[in-house]
Structures are given as structure tokens and as C-alpha cells.
Write a protein that holds these residues in place. Structure first.
Motif, PDB file in Angstrom:
ATOM      1  N   GLU A 437       0.847  -1.205   0.000  1.00  0.00           N
ATOM      2  CA  GLU A 437       0.000   0.000   0.000  1.00  0.00           C
ATOM      3  C   GLU A 437       0.881   1.253   0.000  1.00  0.00           C
ATOM      4  N   ALA A 440       1.894   1.777  -3.534  1.00  0.00           N
ATOM      5  CA  ALA A 440       0.785   2.188  -4.404  1.00  0.00           C
ATOM      6  C   ALA A 440       0.350   3.617  -4.094  1.00  0.00           C
ATOM      7  N   HIS A 441       0.483   4.029  -2.824  1.00  0.00           N
ATOM      8  CA  HIS A 441       0.022   5.370  -2.447  1.00  0.00           C
ATOM      9  C   HIS A 441       1.107   6.437  -2.600  1.00  0.00           C
ATOM     10  N   LYS A 454       4.117   2.329  -9.345  1.00  0.00           N
ATOM     11  CA  LYS A 454       2.825   2.538  -8.682  1.00  0.00           C
ATOM     12  C   LYS A 454       1.745   1.676  -9.352  1.00  0.00           C
ATOM     13  N   GLU A 455       1.785   1.629 -10.695  1.00  0.00           N
ATOM     14  CA  GLU A 455       0.790   0.831 -11.435  1.00  0.00           C
ATOM     15  C   GLU A 455       0.907  -0.649 -11.069  1.00  0.00           C
ATOM     16  N   HIS A 458      -0.536  -1.322  -7.654  1.00  0.00           N
ATOM     17  CA  HIS A 458      -2.002  -1.441  -7.708  1.00  0.00           C
ATOM     18  C   HIS A 458      -2.406  -2.790  -8.299  1.00  0.00           C
ATOM     19  N   HIS A 463      -6.251  -4.344  -8.247  1.00  0.00           N
ATOM     20  CA  HIS A 463      -6.995  -3.334  -8.997  1.00  0.00           C
ATOM     21  C   HIS A 463      -6.071  -2.529  -9.916  1.00  0.00           C
ATOM     22  N   ILE A 465      -4.925  -0.131 -12.599  1.00  0.00           N
ATOM     23  CA  ILE A 465      -5.633   1.073 -13.053  1.00  0.00           C
ATOM     24  C   ILE A 465      -5.475   1.260 -14.566  1.00  0.00           C
TER      25      ILE A 465
END
Ligand code: FAD
Length: 467
Positions: A437, A440-441, A454-455, A458, A463, A465
Motif C-alpha cells: 500500500e 501504491a500510495h 505505482k501501477e 495497484h 486493482h 488502473i
């Protein structure tokens, strides 16, 4: 010149010279012993630096062939060609600048350079032999950083011309029409990727069931595909029976084949052996492990003899320049009486500078499977990243392996031309014990190639994006 020091470092590779600088900065009186004419060890003279320069020339040749697709026309350059003497000249200039830079740093940091072959002659005592003359130096602590050399095999005679290791290959003054690379590890694949793109017909012969056997199977498979497009034939699960130089050709017989395959040159790249001979280890009773590396306590880097430490390629940890220099700085901290958390080798990145590059950290998927560990995995392709397409480096993927319960990042495997630059983010994150997390954040700038991190984070959380 003084003969008494707080610390004597034997070997001026990345482990030795960085350790020497840091020890001097902490106030120790330091001597650095080097047997070769230039400082910097394998990495700067015949390793990381010249190899990456050769690969960069291959990359520039690839790019030059694509200029027209960017809308750039250069008069008279429809058919760019390799100027191999210039490739070598540029490489040698970079090596010279970098090795001179190490000499400069020694002076700047008041590290005394002692030229000659160092050998421990007692606790706190090192003999240095130069031009047949022996001088004895004394010290409080010794740091052994004698590094490694190319491993040879008993049935293959390296003649330094037709059959070479990564130590002699630099003398080649032309690109061979054909070459065999015996050993498809990091070093073998890097040379294959460079020479294949220079125009050699390369055959990689690897006895494991994949090239780069310590890497994740999916990244190795992706690299295999890429190398095949670079004039490289890739043979795995194959052993070499004999290698014989005949005139200006080399005959290689593989197990299971009767007639020899004939090559102009052969590169033997089957790993690196630690430099432990004739350095006085037996005189003080320093223990080696069963593979011949110096045994150290990984919480201190001290050998079984107090006051004698060892770091870098001569100990049984990953044989990488950044690993060795990190170990050296750690050992110096311990000598200086500082407290440190032991190095976590699962956060130690590895990089292979082929086209495309591979970079990794932590466990491979097969290691997790073998250990029966619960994990979740996802792969995110660079084709979904705009900046990768703009830069024409949309090859490869980021693969992340996590522990589904706590979101701990267990392994990361990147295939891409920028992989070696991107892996450091994971090294930092894992050193700080981040969760998926956290990754991702973390806001990544757009458009960048590294926003894939980051992708991919996720994606592994279920999930994706932009995919
Ligand atoms: P070394 O660099 O081997 O240095 C040891 C030094 O000690 C040498 O200068 C030697 O002359 C000296 N010495 C030895 N014995 C004595 C003695 N008795 N007295 C005095 N001096 C002595 N690693 C990476 O991280 N990234 C890369 O991209 C990379 N590419 C590589 C490419 C190639 C072709 C090769 C061969 C290696 C590559 N490596 C790479 C590995 C890297 O070069 C080594 O991990 C690193 O150099 C090890 O550092 P070291 O200081 O332990 O030893």
C-alpha cells in the motif's frame, strides 16, 4: 612514509577503496595496498565500467538505426555502422578517468597508497612485496578486500586470444564473426548482448535450464527472447565436452553432439573465484568456507581472527560492486565502534545491463514456491506506460511478489532498459519495511517510466488502473 596504521586495507576495488575513504573520514590512519598499476579493482578496470561502456555503444547503434522513426534525418547516415576502435577508445578513456578519480579521492581523503602484493604475516601485521623487496607494516585492524578473478575450468585452456575470459576480452581489436559464450550468467549475457548487436553471431551455452539462473524464470525467459533478436542463439541445459583452439578458430564439442561447432572466438564466463591464495590467511588461521571464500560473521564482517575483517567478492555474499562497498562501510562502522543493523541481503538489488536490462530484489517466484510460502504475484507491462512508448523502451514488465497477509514486498523483477535505475526505489522501500500500500500510495510523477512502479503495486493489490 609511515609503517604503522589504524587500518590496513588489502585491495583497491570498490569494497577496499570505499572502506579506506570512509575509515579515514572517521579519523583512522589508513593504508590501502594494491598490487595492480591502477586503482579501482575489477569493477573499474575490467568489470562493471568498461562492460557498461561497451553496452552503451551497442545501444547507441540501435538508436541510430531508429533515428528516422523519431522524425530525425541525419544526412549521410541512412546506414549507421559500428566504429569498433572508437568503441574501445571511448571505453578506455572512461576507465582511465574513473581510475584516476580513485587516486584523486585517496589523496583527498589522506589514505596512504602502498604499491605491491599484500600478505598478512601476523595479527596486525602485513607484508608488502614490490619489485622483490618486502616491507612490513603494522596496524590495529586489517580489512581484506582482495576481490575475485575469472573462474577457469580444468578442461578449457584459456589462451587469452581465441579463448578468453572477461579479463582478456578487452584486447579484441575487431568484432568476431562468430563467438561462443560458455556460461549464460550475468557477465556472459552482457557480452552476448553487446557483441550480438555489434554484428557477431553469438551462441550462448548454459548448463542450467535457464540463462541468468539466479533470476526469476519469467525475466530470464523474456531476456532469452530479446537476445534471440540480437543475433544470439541460446542453448540451455547443455554442457561443453571440449574446447580446442585450432589455428585461428576454436572447436567446441557439446555433450550429446559428435561433430564440433566452430567459432572465431570463445568467451569463458563461468563465475568468479575469490582471491584467497598467498595472502597469509593460513599464517593466522583464517577459515574459508566449503567453496573457498573467507568465512565472516555477517553481523561484523570479522573473520574468525579478531581484528581481521573481510568484505566484497572474497566473501560468500553476492559478487556485486555495490554489495562489496556497502559491506566495507559497514565493517568500518563496526571497527569504529558504531552500532548498525546488519545488512539485509534481501534488499540488495541485482542488475544485468543487457538489452533490455534486468533488475531484481528479494525472492524469485520459484524460491517462494519451493519454500511453500503463500504469495500473490502480478506483472505490469511497459507497453501501458506512455513515457516508455515515447522513449521507445516499452519492452518488458515489472513483476511484484507480495505476502498477501501483510502486503510485504517479497520480490521484484523488472525487465526494461531502465530497470537498473528503477530497482533502487524498492531497495529503499524494503529497507524501510514498506508495504505494498505504501508503494501504491506514493505519488509518482507523470509521465515517467518509473510510474509503472505505482501501477504494478495497484495491479498486485488486485486493482490495476491503467491496464
Ligand atoms: P575487486 O574489484 O576484484 O578488487 C580487488 C582488488 O584487490 C584488485 O584491484 C586486486 O588487484 C587487488 N588485490 C588482490 N589481491 C591483492 C594483494 N594480495 N595485494 C594487493 N592487492 C591485491 N558488479 C556490479 O555491481 N555491477 C556490474 O555491472 C558489474 N559488472 C561486471 C562486469 C564484469 C565483466 C565483471 C568481471 C564483474 C562485474 N561486476 C559488476 C562485479 C564487480 O566487478 C565486483 O563485484 C567488484 O569489483 C568486487 O569488488 P571487490 O572490491 O570485492 O574486489
Amino acid at each position: 612514509m609511515s609503517t604503522n596504521f589504524d587500518l590496513i586495507v588489502i585491495g583497491s576495488g570498490p569494497a577496499g577503496y570505499e572502506g579506506a575513504i570512509y575509515a579515514s573520514q572517521l579519523g583512522m590512519k589508513v593504508a590501502l595496498i594494491e598490487k595492480d598499476p591502477t586503482l579501482g579493482g575489477t569493477c573499474l578496470n575490467v568489470g562493471c565500467i568498461p562492460a557498461k561502456s561497451m553496452l552503451q555503444s551497442a545501444l547507441m547503434l540501435d538508436k541510430a538505426k531508429k533515428f528516422a522513426s523519431y522524425g530525425v534525418k541525419i544526412a549521410g547516415s541512412d546506414n549507421p555502422e559500428l566504429d569498433f576502435p572508437q568503441v574501445n577508445k571511448r571505453r578506455d578513456e572512461i576507465v582511465k578517468t574513473m581510475t584516476n578519480g580513485v587516486s584523486f579521492l585517496m589523496k583527498k581523503n589522506k589514505v596512504e597508497i602502498i604499491r605491491g602484493f599484500g600478505s598478512i604475516s601476523g595479527k596486525g601485521q602485513v607484508d608488502v612485496t614490490s619489485d622483490g623487496k618486502k616491507t612490513t607494516y603494522t596496524c590495529k585492524n586489517i580489512l581484506v578486500a582482495t576481490g575475485s578473478r575469472a573462474r577457469h575450468l580444468p578442461h578449457i585452456k584459456v589462451d587469452g586470444k581465441s579463448i578468453v575470459t572477461s579479463e582478456e576480452i578487452w584486447a579484441w581489436d575487431k568484432v568476431p564473426e562468430t563467438m561462443a559464450v560458455l556460461g549464460g550468467g550475468v557477465i556472459g549475457c552482457e557480452f552476448a548482448s553487446a557483441y550480438g548487436r555489434y554484428g557477431s553471431k553469438v551462441t550462448i551455452i548454459e548448463m542450467a535450464d535457464q540463462i541468468c539462473p539466479t533470476e526469476d524464470h519469467e525475466t530470464a525467459a523474456e531476456l532469452t527472447k530479446a537476445l534471440k533478436k540480437q543475433n544470439c542463439e541460446v542453448l540451455t541445459s547443455v554442457k561443453t565436452k571440449s574446447v580446442t583452439a585450432k589455428g585461428n578458430k576454436v572447436e567446441v564439442v557439446l555433450e550429446g553432439e559428435n561433430s564440433p561447432r566452430v567459432f572465431e572466438k570463445v568467451l569463458l564466463s563461468v563465475g568468479r573465484a575469490p582471491n584467497v591464495e598467498n595472502i597469509g590467511l593460513e599464517k593466522v588461521g583464517i577459515k574459508l568456507n566449503d567453496r573457498g571464500f573467507i568465512d565472516v560473521d555477517l553481523k561484523t564482517y570479522q573473520t574468525n581472527i579478531p581484528g581481521i575483517y573481510a568484505v566484497g567478492d572474497v566473501i560468500p555474499t553476492p559478487q556485486l560492486a555495490h554489495t562489496g562497498s556497502s559491506e566495507a562501510l559497514y565493517a568500518v562502522d563496526i571497527i569504529a565502534g558504531k552500532k548498525r543493523h546488519p545488512i539485509n541481503y534481501l534488499t540488495n538489488p541485482a542488475a544485468i545491463y543487457t538489452y533490455p536490462e534486468i533488475a531484481s530484489i528479494g525472492y524469485t517466484e520459484n524460491q517462494l514456491k519451493k519454500a511453500g510460502r503463500n504469495y500473490k504475484s502480478a506483472k505490469f507491462p511497459f507497453t501501458a506506460i506512455a513515457k516508455a512508448r515515447i522513449d521507445d523502451i516499452a519492452d518488458g514488465f515489472v513483476k511484484i511478489l507480495i505476502d498477501p497477509k501483510y502486503g510485504e514486498v517479497l520480490g521484484v523483477h523488472i525487465v526494461n532498459t531502465k530497470a537498473s535505475e528503477m530497482i533502487a526505489e524498492f531497495a529503499l522501500g524494503n529497507n524501510l519495511e514498506m508495504t505494498i500500500e505504501d508503494l501504491a500510495h506514493t505519488i509518482h510523477p507523470h509521465p515517467t517510466v518509473s510510474e509503472i512502479i505505482k501501477e504494478a503495486a495497484h495491479a498486485v493489490m488486485g486493482h490495476p488502473i491503467n491496464m
